[in-house]
Write a protein that holds these residues in place. Structure first.
Motif, PDB file in Angstrom:
ATOM      1  N   VAL A  89       0.860  -1.180   0.000  1.00 32.83           N
ATOM      2  CA  VAL A  89       0.000   0.000   0.000  1.00 32.83           C
ATOM      3  C   VAL A  89       0.899   1.233   0.000  1.00 32.83           C
ATOM      4  O   VAL A  89       1.774   1.388   0.854  1.00 32.83           O
ATOM      5  N   HIS A  91       1.157   5.237   0.402  1.00 31.46           N
ATOM      6  CA  HIS A  91       0.426   6.337   1.032  1.00 31.46           C
ATOM      7  C   HIS A  91       0.850   7.638   0.379  1.00 31.46           C
ATOM      8  O   HIS A  91       2.034   7.973   0.347  1.00 31.46           O
ATOM      9  N   GLU A  97      -4.721   6.337  -0.422  1.00 31.40           N
ATOM     10  CA  GLU A  97      -4.050   5.036  -0.309  1.00 31.40           C
ATOM     11  C   GLU A  97      -4.162   4.313  -1.641  1.00 31.40           C
ATOM     12  O   GLU A  97      -5.261   4.133  -2.173  1.00 31.40           O
ATOM     13  N   THR A  99      -3.293   0.855  -3.359  1.00 33.45           N
ATOM     14  CA  THR A  99      -2.929  -0.547  -3.166  1.00 33.45           C
ATOM     15  C   THR A  99      -2.453  -1.129  -4.486  1.00 33.45           C
ATOM     16  O   THR A  99      -3.143  -1.035  -5.504  1.00 33.45           O
TER      17      THR A  99
END
Length: 195
Positions: A89, A91, A97, A99
């Motif tokens: 993930v 950031h 976020e 993924t």
């Protein structure tokens, strides 16, 4: 089993070629057309009746989008599922976020699932020369900005565009949104004349 000079051990790959071909939903003829190898030869390889040359193995791997090592691996081909908690993930700013669902730079493919909170924006995204991008909204609503055009995209809708365009995605609503983001190189066939 026949063996040619410089050939690979077919017994190690026979079942794996068949399994990979079926996982990709290719027929023997499909794989033959993609590799330039006869359908009979593909069948013989899959049934361990002949040993393919290194060049044929490389061609099969290219068509099946695997590395040569994948044909000789002992790891189950069907045990490739990745659990959600095991995915990387990323950031980003504004609480976004991203993924990673698939990232294979050597093949020119990146696929992400992005959670974007209300009011967040990806900012202007670096373009990927010669790539196509696809945004598929799973929930909520986002705005996709392409050069000077704003496109509103809601759940179950998608937008496709050339990556060379200045672009960014924003959530201009009061609810979170989730979308999938696919970035892929254009197919070579667009730039190559057929003989």
């Amino acid at each position: 089993m026949t063996s040619g000079s410089g050939g690979a051990s077919n017994s190690a790959i026979a079942g794996r070629v068949r399994t990979l071909r079926r996982l990709r939903q290719f027929t023997v003829r499909d794989l033959a057309a993609m590799t330039g190898v006869s359908a009979g030869m593909i069948s013989n390889i899959e049934n361990d009746r002949t040993s393919p040359s290194i060049a044929v193995v490389a061609s099969i791997c290219h068509a099946l989008e695997v590395e040569v090592a994948d044909l000789f691996s002992t790891k189950s081909l069907t045990d490739r599922a990745t659990k959600k908690e095991d995915r990387e993930v990323l950031h980003a700013a504004d609480g976004i976020e991203k993924t990673v669902l698939l990232r294979e730079p050597s093949r020119g493919v990146s696929f992400y699932e992005v959670d974007i909170p209300p009011g967040a924006t990806t900012g202007t995204v670096n373009s990927h020369k010669g790539a196509i991008e696809l945004i598929i909204v799973l929930s909520g609503k986002v705005s996709v900005f392409l050069d000077d055009v704003r496109i509103s995209v809601q759940a179950s809708e998608s937008v496709k565009f050339k990556s060379e365009m200045n672009h960014y995605i924003a959530n201009e609503t009061t609810d979170s949104a989730t979308f999938q983001w696919l970035i892929t190189k254009r197919e070579r066939s667009e730039n190559v004349e057929n003989p």
